[in-house]
Scaffold this motif. Structure first.
Motif: not given
Length: 390
Positions: A205-210, A217-222, A316-322
């Protein structure tokens, strides 16, 4: 083009679009993305919807063959549209709204089809119109919400010890499909991709995503670096389930948290803080309230609880809550600090104040709400407490 039962709804939608067109002195809007074709016609087709500032919509269809109706005209290419408008008796637009969210190639081609027209932002027109739902749309959203919650009530039944996150997600996907989920997670923006939703546990859950999602989350594939990564679900992990509720062509969004064994006190405090934020924001979220004010309220509650470092992400933080939901899962309004959106009645918003606790996982809930004069009313309903899987 559509059933006779949909005609009154189609007319209502055209009038809403026309009201915005008239407010910006535009003569028409030309639509060609799937979400807006569906909104304007009640079905997906390959082609274009042309909505003049007065009168009925015109459908220029490339495929499928066999669609019928007074306003349906088959074409091979968009360059045929001006001549057909003239043949129908409509003047060519002096100011035309074209979707800026379409591909650059489509946008430049359509601009060239109308070389004498002033071009304005059709995506903004449709984003504004679609943010406020009709009664018909609200009915579809409520139907989706009920089925969505039914699936979440059954998640415990498909878990067994020794599962990985992807194995649990596959079982949840199966449940969703058996309950009628259409399987499509329609997202605005070409850089946003995900399949049916997200199940993440533990440190993943703490893995940054683009991507601009609340959780990573890292996902199963790049090739799709988001979501579950094959982690074994172990005692002491939080398992966050954020799966799409697309049962009707209109999407609801809901997140619940599960655990195996006991979670630390910090995780429980953060989860309760999420629930507290939901209560406060939903009470404040009435028509005419600024979306940015709702974001600021959530931040203040997280700070007061001493949980700001974990709020909406850790590394990495998201810039919104909804965000608004509907035909797409990321519609207006957006609850963010610099949002210019102001709430209106019958908007439908997914509220997702979440926390990431290192070495534990993500906690917090997400529910879909309708904006009313009394506040935001949840239409997704399932237990909000952390549910034990063991």
């Amino acid at each position: 083009m559509y059933s006779s039962n949909f005609q009154p709804e189609a007319s209502l939608r055209w009038k809403r679009v026309q009201s915005v067109l008239q407010s910006i002195n535009a003569d028409a809007v030309l639509l060609n993305t799937n979400a807006n074709l569906y909104y304007s016609s009640g079905r997906i087709f390959n082609g274009y919807t042309y909505i003049p500032s007065e009168g009925e919509a015109i459908y220029f269809v490339r495929r499928p063959i066999g669609l019928k109706g007074e306003n349906v005209h088959y074409i091979h290419k968009p360059e045929q549209i001006p001549a057909l408008l003239t043949e129908i008796g409509l003047p060519l637009p002096r100011k035309l709204a074209i979707e800026w969210d379409a591909s650059h190639g489509d946008f430049t081609r359509l601009c060239a089809v109308f070389p004498d027209a002033e071009i304005t932002n059709g995506s903004a027109v449709m984003r504004k119109v679609r943010s406020v739902k009709t009664d018909y749309e609200l009915g579809l959203l409520h139907e989706s919400a009920v089925k969505h919650a039914e699936v979440y009530h059954r998640i415990e039944s498909v878990y067994h010890n020794g599962m990985t996150d992807i194995e649990l997600q596959i079982e949840i996907e199966r449940l969703l499909r058996l309950h009628g989920n259409l399987g499509l997670f329609r997202i605005n923006g070409q850089s946003m991709e995900i399949f049916m939703g997200n199940v993440i546990c533990g440190d993943n859950a703490d893995t940054p995503t683009p991507y601009d999602f609340a959780m990573g989350g890292a996902g199963l594939s790049c090739s799709i670096p988001v979501g579950c990564n094959g982690s074994l679900i172990r005692p002491g992990m939080a398992v966050m389930v954020d799966m799409c509720g697309n049962f009707t062509g209109y999407m609801t969004d809901m997140t619940r948290v599960y655990s195996v064994g006991e979670l630390p006190d910090l995780a429980h405090r953060a989860h309760q803080c999420s629930i507290d934020i939901h209560r406060a924001v939903s009470q404040m979220g009435k028509p005419s309230v600024k979306a940015a004010d709702l974001y600021n309220l959530a931040i203040s509650i997280a700070k007061e609880a001493g949980l700001e470092n974990y709020f909406m992400g850790h590394t990495q933080k998201a810039g919104f809550i909804g965000h608004g939901v509907g035909i797409e899962v990321n519609e207006a309004p957006v609850l963010a600090p610099r949002s210019k959106d102001i709430l209106e009645g019958n908007q439908v918003i997914a509220l997702e104040p979440k926390f990431v606790i290192p070495h534990v996982g993500a906690v917090g809930i997400e529910d879909t709400y309708m904006v009313t004069p009394e506040g935001m009313k949840a239409i997704t309903n399932a237990p909000v407490e952390i549910v034990s899987l063991s």
